[in-house]
Write an enzyme that holds these catalytic residues in place. Structure first.
Site, mmCIF file in Angstrom:
data_model
loop_
_atom_site.group_PDB
_atom_site.id
_atom_site.type_symbol
_atom_site.label_atom_id
_atom_site.label_comp_id
_atom_site.label_asym_id
_atom_site.label_seq_id
_atom_site.Cartn_x
_atom_site.Cartn_y
_atom_site.Cartn_z
ATOM 1 N N TYR A 1 49.223 30.309 -33.912
ATOM 2 C CA TYR A 1 48.816 29.138 -34.681
ATOM 3 C C TYR A 1 47.291 29.062 -34.651
ATOM 4 O O TYR A 1 46.643 29.679 -33.805
ATOM 5 C CB TYR A 1 49.399 27.862 -34.071
ATOM 6 C CG TYR A 1 50.804 27.527 -34.543
ATOM 7 C CD1 TYR A 1 51.141 27.575 -35.882
ATOM 8 C CD2 TYR A 1 51.780 27.121 -33.633
ATOM 9 C CE1 TYR A 1 52.418 27.246 -36.322
ATOM 10 C CE2 TYR A 1 53.062 26.791 -34.060
ATOM 11 C CZ TYR A 1 53.365 26.853 -35.401
ATOM 12 O OH TYR A 1 54.624 26.522 -35.836
ATOM 13 N N ARG B 1 60.014 15.549 -38.459
ATOM 14 C CA ARG B 1 61.435 15.925 -38.463
ATOM 15 C C ARG B 1 62.178 14.763 -37.817
ATOM 16 O O ARG B 1 62.146 14.579 -36.596
ATOM 17 C CB ARG B 1 61.669 17.224 -37.687
ATOM 18 C CG ARG B 1 61.187 18.459 -38.443
ATOM 19 C CD ARG B 1 61.492 19.732 -37.714
ATOM 20 N NE ARG B 1 60.696 19.893 -36.532
ATOM 21 C CZ ARG B 1 59.491 20.475 -36.495
ATOM 22 N NH1 ARG B 1 58.958 20.985 -37.599
ATOM 23 N NH2 ARG B 1 58.827 20.583 -35.367
ATOM 24 N N GLN C 1 53.115 35.537 -32.386
ATOM 25 C CA GLN C 1 52.730 34.617 -33.469
ATOM 26 C C GLN C 1 51.585 33.724 -33.014
ATOM 27 O O GLN C 1 51.608 33.184 -31.908
ATOM 28 C CB GLN C 1 53.934 33.743 -33.854
ATOM 29 C CG GLN C 1 53.630 32.634 -34.855
ATOM 30 C CD GLN C 1 53.317 31.294 -34.190
ATOM 31 O OE1 GLN C 1 53.733 31.044 -33.065
ATOM 32 N NE2 GLN C 1 52.572 30.441 -34.885
ATOM 33 N N HIS D 1 59.381 28.212 -43.382
ATOM 34 C CA HIS D 1 59.435 27.683 -42.024
ATOM 35 C C HIS D 1 60.838 27.146 -41.710
ATOM 36 O O HIS D 1 61.007 26.194 -40.954
ATOM 37 C CB HIS D 1 58.387 26.583 -41.834
ATOM 38 C CG HIS D 1 57.767 26.563 -40.461
ATOM 39 N ND1 HIS D 1 56.591 27.205 -40.150
ATOM 40 C CD2 HIS D 1 58.174 25.987 -39.304
ATOM 41 C CE1 HIS D 1 56.295 26.994 -38.863
ATOM 42 N NE2 HIS D 1 57.255 26.268 -38.324
HETATM 43 C C1 LIG Z 1 63.063 25.188 -33.059
HETATM 44 C C2 LIG Z 1 62.153 25.972 -33.944
HETATM 45 C C3 LIG Z 1 60.816 26.152 -33.572
HETATM 46 C C4 LIG Z 1 59.957 26.869 -34.386
HETATM 47 N N1 LIG Z 1 58.670 27.096 -33.975
HETATM 48 C C5 LIG Z 1 57.843 27.884 -34.709
HETATM 49 C C6 LIG Z 1 56.549 28.216 -34.236
HETATM 50 O O1 LIG Z 1 56.133 27.805 -33.151
HETATM 51 N N2 LIG Z 1 55.774 29.023 -35.023
HETATM 52 C C7 LIG Z 1 56.208 29.507 -36.249
HETATM 53 O O2 LIG Z 1 55.481 30.224 -36.924
HETATM 54 N N3 LIG Z 1 57.448 29.212 -36.697
HETATM 55 C C8 LIG Z 1 58.276 28.421 -35.954
HETATM 56 N N4 LIG Z 1 59.533 28.158 -36.407
HETATM 57 C C9 LIG Z 1 59.985 28.700 -37.697
HETATM 58 C C10 LIG Z 1 60.629 30.076 -37.505
HETATM 59 O O3 LIG Z 1 59.690 31.041 -37.130
HETATM 60 C C11 LIG Z 1 61.297 30.559 -38.806
HETATM 61 O O4 LIG Z 1 60.357 30.543 -39.845
HETATM 62 C C12 LIG Z 1 62.507 29.734 -39.211
HETATM 63 O O5 LIG Z 1 63.238 29.285 -38.097
HETATM 64 C C13 LIG Z 1 63.411 30.585 -40.091
HETATM 65 O O6 LIG Z 1 64.456 29.842 -40.641
HETATM 66 P P1 LIG Z 1 65.928 29.771 -40.006
HETATM 67 O O7 LIG Z 1 65.810 28.879 -38.806
HETATM 68 O O8 LIG Z 1 66.735 29.160 -41.083
HETATM 69 O O9 LIG Z 1 66.348 31.163 -39.636
HETATM 70 C C14 LIG Z 1 60.423 27.420 -35.601
HETATM 71 C C15 LIG Z 1 61.759 27.256 -35.960
HETATM 72 C C16 LIG Z 1 62.631 26.547 -35.149
HETATM 73 C C17 LIG Z 1 64.057 26.426 -35.560
#
Ligand SMILES: Cc1cc2nc3c(=O)[nH]c(=O)nc-3n(C[C@H](O)[C@H](O)[C@H](O)COP(=O)(O)O)c2cc1C
Length: 414
Positions: free
Chosen positions: A158, A195, A156, A306
């Site tokens: 950014y 958050r 992934q 997200h």
């Molecule tokens: C602790 C944490 C860190 C995350 N960091 C990123 C990230 O760096 N890049 C990104 O595209 N999504 C990030 N996400 C979002 C996840 O890729 C995903 O979209 C999301 O967790 C899905 O929902 P769920 O937690 O309900 O399964 C993060 C999610 C969490 C929980």
């Protein structure tokens, strides 16, 4: 019904294809569902680590709750009499075969939740043969992940746009050189949001534990042992741009400067030119954005909010999914995440047209409850629940799930 005892039910289950693996899995008795893992993670992790992984944006985690409620509201009407045993649930995604329509979503700081998490997640995904996505700000390098998860590695990115995307393009070149299968551009972080649960536990900037956090760590010896073994969490992929001896503060400062803004469509087109492999955009919630991506030659889309972590006002991903599948499902592979906590959720997403459903927090709760063993247990639960849900609705293959009758009260019409 002649006999409703638990034993008879178990025998009936076994005769109907059974629940293979569950009896052999030492964690199944204590953690029969992902919800149990969440409760254990809350009890076992240092408080700041649980708050980091569990919290969302806005008031009262409203976006996370909406994701869960919207998935729960989707009803699948079963058809019986076809005698399904547990069906296989393998899928093809971008020309590769995976064990199930599930995957691990990219996460920036899983190592805060469990030091060493990135590698633990990648190894479990490789063993189970499901996609694993390393985050740009993950705590393992592209090269390390390619080594441990060569068959399931997605990356992934950014937006790193300074100096004409020098760092962004270099990360992509590194991913290509390492043999990564899919590049995922995250669209849905155009601005930084708050958050609250993260802020109040002291995780606003660099990982720099204060006295309160140290006291929380002292109550979690297993977590401290993992920290001792794996070192302080840091943005591993950025290190070579800051200097091998860079301090954590330097890395955080660099990430703040370097990463930011949402990719524009012109930028997506440039990445399409640079990256010849599978290109995915993540964070799509409007069919017109999906159309735009497909028109640019993007191979896959992630319908996602997200996980409720950016702003609580967004619709649940599952509610936007059908309209996006209708718009571009024939031209691009549509997947989803945000709220997935069970195999029933996976089948709901599949039935509504997603080719796969990914999870984030579920894997972090697994790490919190079981440390390095957690990801494999979450994968096993999701796969077995997915098979059970398919069998229960009378689907002999995942694709059959698309022909069941569905009530979807929250479905968005555009
Ligand atoms: C602790 C944490 C860190 C995350 N960091 C990123 C990230 O760096 N890049 C990104 O595209 N999504 C990030 N996400 C979002 C996840 O890729 C995903 O979209 C999301 O967790 C899905 O929902 P769920 O937690 O309900 O399964 C993060 C999610 C969490 C929980």
């Amino acid at each position: 019904m002649h006999d409703t005892t638990a034993v008879a039910e178990l025998q009936a289950n076994a005769a109907a294809g059974g629940v293979p693996g569950k009896s052999a899995n030492p964690h199944y008795r204590r953690y029969p569902t992902i919800d149990y893992l969440r409760r254990a993670a809350r009890a076992r992790l240092p408080h700041f680590a649980f708050e980091y992984c569990d919290g969302g944006s806005g008031k009262d985690d409203a976006g996370i709750k909406r994701n869960w409620a919207s998935l729960d509201a989707v009803e699948l009407v079963p058809r019986y009499g076809v005698m399904p045993s547990l069906p296989p649930c393998e899928v093809d995604l971008f020309g590769r075969r995976y064990a199930a329509p599930i995957g691990i979503a990219p996460m920036g700081g899983p190592a805060i939740v469990w030091p060493g998490a990135d590698l633990a997640l990648a190894r479990a995904a490789q063993r189970a043969r499901i996609p694993y996505t390393l985050g740009t700000v993950g705590c393992a390098t592209i090269e390390e992940i390619a080594e441990v998860a060569p068959d399931v590695f997605w990356f992934q990115l950014y937006r790193c746009a300074r100096n004409d995307h020098a760092v962004g393009f270099d990360l992509v070149r590194r991913a290509a050189a390492a043999g990564c299968h899919a590049l995922m551009l995250t669209l849905d972080v155009p601005v930084r949001t708050t958050r609250a649960r993260e802020v109040v536990v002291g995780l606003g900037g660099a990982f720099d534990p204060d006295v309160k956090m140290l006291m929380q760590m002292a109550r979690s010896p297993a977590w401290v042992a993992a920290l001792w073994k794996n070192g302080i969490p840091r943005f591993a992929n950025l290190r070579r741009y800051v200097g091998e001896n860079a301090s954590i503060d330097d890395l955080v400062e660099f990430a703040r400067r370097e990463i930011g803004g949402g990719f524009t469509w012109e930028e997506v087109a440039r990445y399409r030119e640079l990256w010849r492999g599978t290109l995915i955009v993540k964070g799509v919630l409007h069919p017109q954005d999906a159309e735009k991506a497909a028109a640019l030659g993007v191979d896959g889309l992630f319908v996602s909010n997200h996980g409720g972590r950016q702003i609580e006002a967004l619709p649940a991903a599952i509610d936007a999914l059908p309209a996006i599948v209708a718009a571009v499902g024939k031209r691009a592979t549509v997947m989803m995440d945000s709220g997935i906590r069970s195999g029933s959720d996976v089948v709901r997403a599949f039935a509504l047209g997603a080719q796969a459903a990914f999870a984030g927090k579920a894997f972090l709760w697994g790490l919190g409850a079981l440390g390095d063993d957690g990801p494999a247990h979450v994968i096993e639960l999701l796969i077995e629940e997915t098979k059970a849900a398919l069998g229960q609705i009378g689907a002999l293959t995942p694709a059959d799930a698309r022909s069941v009758a569905i009530r979807h009260p929250g479905a968005l019409a555009f």
